[in-house]
Design an enzyme around this catalytic site. Structure first.
Site, PDB file in Angstrom:
ATOM      1  N   ASP A 166       0.733  -1.181  -0.131  1.00 44.01           N
ATOM      2  CA  ASP A 166       0.050  -0.028   0.082  1.00 44.01           C
ATOM      3  C   ASP A 166       0.862   1.129  -0.060  1.00 44.01           C
ATOM      4  O   ASP A 166       2.148   1.226   0.305  1.00 44.01           O
ATOM      5  CB  ASP A 166      -0.997   0.047   1.123  1.00 44.01           C
ATOM      6  CG  ASP A 166      -0.417  -0.507   2.539  1.00 44.01           C
ATOM      7  OD1 ASP A 166       0.894  -0.441   2.705  1.00 44.01           O
ATOM      8  OD2 ASP A 166      -0.873  -0.668   3.602  1.00 44.01           O
TER       9      ASP A 166
ATOM     10  N   ASN B 266      -8.136  -2.831  13.834  1.00 39.90           N
ATOM     11  CA  ASN B 266      -9.584  -3.262  13.599  1.00 39.90           C
ATOM     12  C   ASN B 266      -9.534  -4.392  12.411  1.00 39.90           C
ATOM     13  O   ASN B 266     -10.394  -4.787  11.921  1.00 39.90           O
ATOM     14  CB  ASN B 266     -10.460  -2.145  12.930  1.00 39.90           C
ATOM     15  CG  ASN B 266      -9.402  -1.423  11.646  1.00 39.90           C
ATOM     16  OD1 ASN B 266      -8.451  -1.988  11.277  1.00 39.90           O
ATOM     17  ND2 ASN B 266     -10.112  -0.476  11.195  1.00 39.90           N
TER      18      ASN B 266
ATOM     19  N   HIS C 249      -7.271  -4.569   9.793  1.00 43.17           N
ATOM     20  CA  HIS C 249      -7.168  -4.495   8.341  1.00 43.17           C
ATOM     21  C   HIS C 249      -5.662  -4.938   7.980  1.00 43.17           C
ATOM     22  O   HIS C 249      -5.011  -5.034   8.724  1.00 43.17           O
ATOM     23  CB  HIS C 249      -7.412  -2.904   8.164  1.00 43.17           C
ATOM     24  CG  HIS C 249      -6.107  -2.076   8.593  1.00 43.17           C
ATOM     25  ND1 HIS C 249      -6.197  -0.912   9.190  1.00 43.17           N
ATOM     26  CD2 HIS C 249      -4.796  -2.062   8.701  1.00 43.17           C
ATOM     27  CE1 HIS C 249      -5.266  -0.179   9.748  1.00 43.17           C
ATOM     28  NE2 HIS C 249      -4.115  -0.998   9.203  1.00 43.17           N
TER      29      HIS C 249
ATOM     30  N   GLU D 161      -9.656  -1.864   4.899  1.00 45.10           N
ATOM     31  CA  GLU D 161     -10.638  -1.567   6.251  1.00 45.10           C
ATOM     32  C   GLU D 161     -11.494  -2.473   6.144  1.00 45.10           C
ATOM     33  O   GLU D 161     -12.085  -3.091   5.052  1.00 45.10           O
ATOM     34  CB  GLU D 161     -10.974  -0.178   6.164  1.00 45.10           C
ATOM     35  CG  GLU D 161      -9.950   0.874   6.339  1.00 45.10           C
ATOM     36  CD  GLU D 161      -9.093   1.108   7.497  1.00 45.10           C
ATOM     37  OE1 GLU D 161      -9.172   0.190   8.203  1.00 45.10           O
ATOM     38  OE2 GLU D 161      -8.564   2.213   7.540  1.00 45.10           O
TER      39      GLU D 161
HETATM   40  C1  GLP Z   1      -0.846   0.355   8.795  1.00 37.82           C
HETATM   41  C2  GLP Z   1      -0.366  -0.393   7.592  1.00 37.82           C
HETATM   42  C3  GLP Z   1      -0.577  -1.746   7.534  1.00 37.82           C
HETATM   43  C4  GLP Z   1       0.090  -2.400   9.032  1.00 37.82           C
HETATM   44  C5  GLP Z   1      -0.554  -1.711  10.215  1.00 37.82           C
HETATM   45  C6  GLP Z   1       0.048  -2.034  11.464  1.00 37.82           C
HETATM   46  O1  GLP Z   1      -2.072   1.087   8.628  1.00 37.82           O
HETATM   47  N1  GLP Z   1      -1.014   0.093   6.145  1.00 37.82           N
HETATM   48  O2  GLP Z   1       0.004  -2.487   6.557  1.00 37.82           O
HETATM   49  O3  GLP Z   1      -0.113  -3.680   9.227  1.00 37.82           O
HETATM   50  O4  GLP Z   1      -0.306  -0.141   9.941  1.00 37.82           O
HETATM   51  O5  GLP Z   1       1.111  -1.115  11.824  1.00 37.82           O
HETATM   52  P1  GLP Z   1       2.038  -1.583  13.111  1.00 37.82           P
HETATM   53  O6  GLP Z   1       2.964  -2.845  12.279  1.00 37.82           O
HETATM   54  O7  GLP Z   1       2.987  -0.410  13.247  1.00 37.82           O
HETATM   55  O8  GLP Z   1       1.205  -2.158  14.085  1.00 37.82           O
END
Ligand code: GLP
Length: 239
Positions: free
Chosen positions: A66, A134, A136, A141
């Site tokens: 992404d 949540n 995702h 989402e």
């Molecule tokens: C973002 C990214 C996700 C990631 C998530 C969790 O929203 N788009 O790909 O998995 O955050 O992040 P973290 O690893 O910092 O908890």
């Protein structure tokens, strides 16, 4: 779903071994990569292994999950910038073989070209995922359709809140992003999902033990035949 638990360091090292094995067998493998704080130790371990000559990405290709809409690679919060600095410049992958969705696509039809590019490269061999609070995955989402390709999404306020720690203020957090869809992710031959910390325990429980449903995107991974979760003891504490 296969579940591997241990300390953050242990499971990051075990996950790194998946890349060593895959690239030994298939040097031209296609890697699906992720951002966020979760994969940082894995990326550091891959850099170490690469420097030690234990793995090479010289023929590999990568496709990230992404990108924020409206940010280009020079923005220090763009996911392109994150990948260059946390992984690509520390390993021997060729810059032209690394791909991050463009944050400047004008519509979903243009965004979905990313799926065509991935397919033309042979499809993703190993997809890495983190997980949002949540559920995702990427930026899919809750309620994202199961058949979604790479598309533009409006970020939920909870996701913007969670990610604001990296920006000067919430106003600077982009409102939209481009993400591989659920279908895109499910097409990968193998999937690794990593999660650390007590804050992820609840959503990991739903992911593993809940009914697979689009209200918890990560739970849909139950429908894939080759998914391994790499969890620290805290993230696994409610299983
Ligand atoms: C973002 C990214 C996700 C990631 C998530 C969790 O929203 N788009 O790909 O998995 O955050 O992040 P973290 O690893 O910092 O908890």
């Amino acid at each position: 779903m296969k579940i591997i638990t241990g300390t953050r360091e242990e499971v990051s090292k075990k996950a790194a071994q998946r890349y060593v094995e895959l690239l030994a067998k298939k040097p031209e493998a296609v890697l699906g990569l992720a951002t966020g704080s979760t994969p940082l130790e894995l990326y550091a371990e891959l850099a170490r292994l690469c420097a030690a000559g234990e793995v090479s990405f010289a023929r590999a290709k990568s496709y990230n999950l992404d990108e924020y809409l409206g940010l280009d690679g020079s923005h220090d919060q763009s996911y392109r910038y994150f990948m260059d600095n946390n992984l690509f410049k520390h390993i021997d992958i060729r810059p032209e073989n690394t791909h991050v969705p463009s944050g400047f696509v004008k519509d979903d039809a243009e965004a979905a070209q990313y799926d065509a590019e991935i397919a033309a490269a042979g499809g993703v061999d190993l997809q890495l995922l983190g997980i949002g609070n949540n559920g995702h995955i990427g930026f899919n989402e809750p309620l994202t359709p199961y058949d979604s390709l790479t598309h533009i999404v409006k970020l939920t306020e909870s996701t913007r809140e969670a990610n604001k720690r990296f920006f000067k203020s919430i106003d600077e957090v982009p409102t939209h992003a481009v993400t591989m869809g659920i279908h895109t992710v499910m097409q990968a031959r193998s999937i690794i999902l990593m999660a650390f910390g007590r804050g992820k325990a609840e959503i990991i429980k739903k992911t593993v033990q809940g009914r697979p449903e689009i209200s918890v995107p990560a739970s849909l991974l139950q429908l894939h035949t080759d998914v391994t979760l790499y969890l620290d003891e805290d993230a696994a504490s409610l299983l």
